[in-house]
Design a protein around this motif. Structure first.
Motif, PDB file in Angstrom:
ATOM      1  N   ALA A 164      53.015 -33.483  -0.849  1.00 38.16           N
ATOM      2  CA  ALA A 164      53.446 -33.005  -2.173  1.00 38.16           C
ATOM      3  C   ALA A 164      52.246 -32.539  -2.996  1.00 38.16           C
ATOM      4  O   ALA A 164      52.340 -31.539  -3.724  1.00 38.16           O
ATOM      5  CB  ALA A 164      54.213 -34.104  -2.906  1.00 38.16           C
ATOM      6  N   THR A 165      51.132 -33.234  -2.864  1.00 36.40           N
ATOM      7  CA  THR A 165      49.919 -32.830  -3.585  1.00 36.40           C
ATOM      8  C   THR A 165      49.420 -31.482  -3.068  1.00 36.40           C
ATOM      9  O   THR A 165      48.978 -30.636  -3.858  1.00 36.40           O
ATOM     10  CB  THR A 165      48.830 -33.912  -3.458  1.00 36.40           C
ATOM     11  OG1 THR A 165      49.340 -35.123  -4.028  1.00 36.40           O
ATOM     12  CG2 THR A 165      47.553 -33.507  -4.186  1.00 36.40           C
ATOM     13  N   MET A 166      49.504 -31.264  -1.770  1.00 32.09           N
ATOM     14  CA  MET A 166      49.111 -29.967  -1.222  1.00 32.09           C
ATOM     15  C   MET A 166      50.030 -28.869  -1.760  1.00 32.09           C
ATOM     16  O   MET A 166      49.577 -27.763  -2.059  1.00 32.09           O
ATOM     17  CB  MET A 166      49.131 -29.991   0.312  1.00 32.09           C
ATOM     18  CG  MET A 166      48.120 -30.933   0.928  1.00 32.09           C
ATOM     19  SD  MET A 166      46.424 -30.543   0.441  1.00 32.09           S
ATOM     20  CE  MET A 166      45.587 -32.032   0.931  1.00 32.09           C
ATOM     21  N   ALA A 167      51.318 -29.189  -1.934  1.00 35.20           N
ATOM     22  CA  ALA A 167      52.252 -28.219  -2.516  1.00 35.20           C
ATOM     23  C   ALA A 167      51.870 -27.918  -3.963  1.00 35.20           C
ATOM     24  O   ALA A 167      51.934 -26.762  -4.402  1.00 35.20           O
ATOM     25  CB  ALA A 167      53.685 -28.746  -2.430  1.00 35.20           C
TER      26      ALA A 167
ATOM     27  N   CYS B 283      48.954 -25.584  -3.924  1.00 35.74           N
ATOM     28  CA  CYS B 283      49.402 -24.213  -3.620  1.00 35.74           C
ATOM     29  C   CYS B 283      50.041 -23.580  -4.852  1.00 35.74           C
ATOM     30  O   CYS B 283      49.742 -22.424  -5.181  1.00 35.74           O
ATOM     31  CB  CYS B 283      50.391 -24.229  -2.465  1.00 35.74           C
ATOM     32  SG  CYS B 283      49.650 -24.600  -0.868  1.00 35.74           S
ATOM     33  N   ALA B 284      50.895 -24.330  -5.533  1.00 38.86           N
ATOM     34  CA  ALA B 284      51.566 -23.797  -6.724  1.00 38.86           C
ATOM     35  C   ALA B 284      50.551 -23.506  -7.826  1.00 38.86           C
ATOM     36  O   ALA B 284      50.624 -22.460  -8.483  1.00 38.86           O
ATOM     37  CB  ALA B 284      52.619 -24.786  -7.217  1.00 38.86           C
ATOM     38  N   ASP B 285      49.605 -24.403  -8.003  1.00 37.14           N
ATOM     39  CA  ASP B 285      48.585 -24.244  -9.048  1.00 37.14           C
ATOM     40  C   ASP B 285      47.770 -22.968  -8.860  1.00 37.14           C
ATOM     41  O   ASP B 285      47.358 -22.337  -9.830  1.00 37.14           O
ATOM     42  CB  ASP B 285      47.666 -25.467  -9.048  1.00 37.14           C
ATOM     43  CG  ASP B 285      46.550 -25.362 -10.057  1.00 37.14           C
ATOM     44  OD1 ASP B 285      46.848 -25.386 -11.276  1.00 37.14           O
ATOM     45  OD2 ASP B 285      45.375 -25.246  -9.637  1.00 37.14           O
ATOM     46  N   GLN B 286      47.548 -22.607  -7.585  1.00 38.19           N
ATOM     47  CA  GLN B 286      46.700 -21.447  -7.299  1.00 38.19           C
ATOM     48  C   GLN B 286      47.499 -20.254  -6.763  1.00 38.19           C
ATOM     49  O   GLN B 286      46.911 -19.275  -6.293  1.00 38.19           O
ATOM     50  CB  GLN B 286      45.602 -21.836  -6.299  1.00 38.19           C
ATOM     51  CG  GLN B 286      44.668 -22.894  -6.854  1.00 38.19           C
ATOM     52  CD  GLN B 286      43.448 -23.079  -5.991  1.00 38.19           C
ATOM     53  OE1 GLN B 286      42.905 -22.126  -5.433  1.00 38.19           O
ATOM     54  NE2 GLN B 286      42.987 -24.320  -5.885  1.00 38.19           N
TER      55      GLN B 286
ATOM     56  N   HIS C  35      43.392 -17.932   5.870  1.00 42.82           N
ATOM     57  CA  HIS C  35      43.128 -16.688   5.130  1.00 42.82           C
ATOM     58  C   HIS C  35      43.690 -16.745   3.708  1.00 42.82           C
ATOM     59  O   HIS C  35      44.330 -15.810   3.239  1.00 42.82           O
ATOM     60  CB  HIS C  35      43.694 -15.474   5.887  1.00 42.82           C
ATOM     61  CG  HIS C  35      43.252 -15.419   7.313  1.00 42.82           C
ATOM     62  ND1 HIS C  35      41.965 -15.074   7.680  1.00 42.82           N
ATOM     63  CD2 HIS C  35      43.910 -15.700   8.462  1.00 42.82           C
ATOM     64  CE1 HIS C  35      41.853 -15.138   8.994  1.00 42.82           C
ATOM     65  NE2 HIS C  35      43.023 -15.511   9.499  1.00 42.82           N
ATOM     66  N   LEU C  36      43.417 -17.877   3.040  1.00 42.75           N
ATOM     67  CA  LEU C  36      43.875 -18.070   1.666  1.00 42.75           C
ATOM     68  C   LEU C  36      42.705 -17.879   0.715  1.00 42.75           C
ATOM     69  O   LEU C  36      41.600 -18.373   0.965  1.00 42.75           O
ATOM     70  CB  LEU C  36      44.452 -19.480   1.488  1.00 42.75           C
ATOM     71  CG  LEU C  36      45.675 -19.826   2.332  1.00 42.75           C
ATOM     72  CD1 LEU C  36      46.012 -21.300   2.198  1.00 42.75           C
ATOM     73  CD2 LEU C  36      46.858 -18.957   1.920  1.00 42.75           C
ATOM     74  N   ASP C  37      42.963 -17.198  -0.362  1.00 44.39           N
ATOM     75  CA  ASP C  37      41.934 -16.964  -1.375  1.00 44.39           C
ATOM     76  C   ASP C  37      42.064 -18.029  -2.459  1.00 44.39           C
ATOM     77  O   ASP C  37      42.452 -17.743  -3.587  1.00 44.39           O
ATOM     78  CB  ASP C  37      42.090 -15.559  -1.970  1.00 44.39           C
ATOM     79  CG  ASP C  37      40.929 -15.207  -2.887  1.00 44.39           C
ATOM     80  OD1 ASP C  37      39.832 -15.748  -2.702  1.00 44.39           O
ATOM     81  OD2 ASP C  37      41.156 -14.400  -3.816  1.00 44.39           O
ATOM     82  N   GLY C  38      41.750 -19.270  -2.086  1.00 45.98           N
ATOM     83  CA  GLY C  38      41.888 -20.385  -3.012  1.00 45.98           C
ATOM     84  C   GLY C  38      40.550 -20.859  -3.544  1.00 45.98           C
ATOM     85  O   GLY C  38      39.506 -20.628  -2.939  1.00 45.98           O
ATOM     86  N   ASP C  39      40.598 -21.520  -4.674  1.00 51.27           N
ATOM     87  CA  ASP C  39      39.419 -22.119  -5.296  1.00 51.27           C
ATOM     88  C   ASP C  39      39.281 -23.536  -4.752  1.00 51.27           C
ATOM     89  O   ASP C  39      40.056 -24.437  -5.126  1.00 51.27           O
ATOM     90  CB  ASP C  39      39.605 -22.124  -6.818  1.00 51.27           C
ATOM     91  CG  ASP C  39      38.426 -22.700  -7.572  1.00 51.27           C
ATOM     92  OD1 ASP C  39      37.707 -23.561  -7.030  1.00 51.27           O
ATOM     93  OD2 ASP C  39      38.235 -22.291  -8.732  1.00 51.27           O
TER      94      ASP C  39
ATOM     95  N   MET D 158      39.530 -31.033  -7.135  1.00 49.66           N
ATOM     96  CA  MET D 158      39.709 -31.787  -8.374  1.00 49.66           C
ATOM     97  C   MET D 158      41.176 -32.171  -8.588  1.00 49.66           C
ATOM     98  O   MET D 158      41.467 -33.278  -9.052  1.00 49.66           O
ATOM     99  CB  MET D 158      39.188 -30.995  -9.578  1.00 49.66           C
ATOM    100  CG  MET D 158      37.672 -30.818  -9.601  1.00 49.66           C
ATOM    101  SD  MET D 158      36.756 -32.381  -9.702  1.00 49.66           S
ATOM    102  CE  MET D 158      36.280 -32.608  -7.994  1.00 49.66           C
ATOM    103  N   LEU D 159      42.102 -31.299  -8.219  1.00 49.77           N
ATOM    104  CA  LEU D 159      43.514 -31.639  -8.327  1.00 49.77           C
ATOM    105  C   LEU D 159      43.853 -32.762  -7.345  1.00 49.77           C
ATOM    106  O   LEU D 159      44.578 -33.695  -7.689  1.00 49.77           O
ATOM    107  CB  LEU D 159      44.382 -30.416  -8.064  1.00 49.77           C
ATOM    108  CG  LEU D 159      45.816 -30.511  -8.603  1.00 49.77           C
ATOM    109  CD1 LEU D 159      46.362 -29.111  -8.888  1.00 49.77           C
ATOM    110  CD2 LEU D 159      46.750 -31.233  -7.681  1.00 49.77           C
TER     111      LEU D 159
END
Length: 125
Positions: free
Chosen positions: A35-38, A41-44, A93-97, A103-104
């Motif tokens: 759920a935290t990984m979800a 994903c939603a946050d970014q 291939h995700l452009d995530g921070d 930190m989340l």
């Protein structure tokens, strides 16, 4: 070969006690990690499967430990998590921070409550 007698451990000799925390003492189990990984994903706004991110995140952890098996390197958890997210995001291939994700993740773990039955074991007297 004769077996050596074990030295009796005195309470004053104990320097630290370590618990396997998450899922044992702290009420944060695999569904919570997913759920935290979800949430990450939603946050970014990442288009990815949270379960797949969690699976790869764990695998990245195993690989990172294996890389330093004979010469362990201390890393703060948030640094290690950022490196794990870096590997996962690159693989998918995700452009995530990675720092924002780390930190989340840290915040979710820090907010997790202890299991009721574990509370007495965590009290200091």
């Amino acid at each position: 070969m004769a077996r050596q007698a074990r030295k009796r451990l005195r309470p004053g000799d104990v320097k630290a006690v370590v618990f396997d925390a998450y899922g044992t003492g702290i009420n944060f189990t695999e569904p919570d990690f997913i759920a935290t990984m979800a949430e990450i994903c939603a946050d970014q706004s990442l288009d990815a499967d949270a379960n797949e991110i969690w699976r790869r995140f764990l695998r990245a952890s195993y690989f990172m430990r294996a890389e330093h098996h004979h010469d362990p390197v201390y890393q703060r958890y948030d640094d290690a998590w950022a490196r794990q997210f870096e590997r996962v995001f690159k693989q998918l291939h995700l452009d995530g921070d990675v720092w924002r994700a780390s930190m989340l993740f840290k915040s979710a773990l820090a907010d997790a409550p202890a299991f009721d039955e574990a509370r007495p074991a965590t009290r200091s007297e």
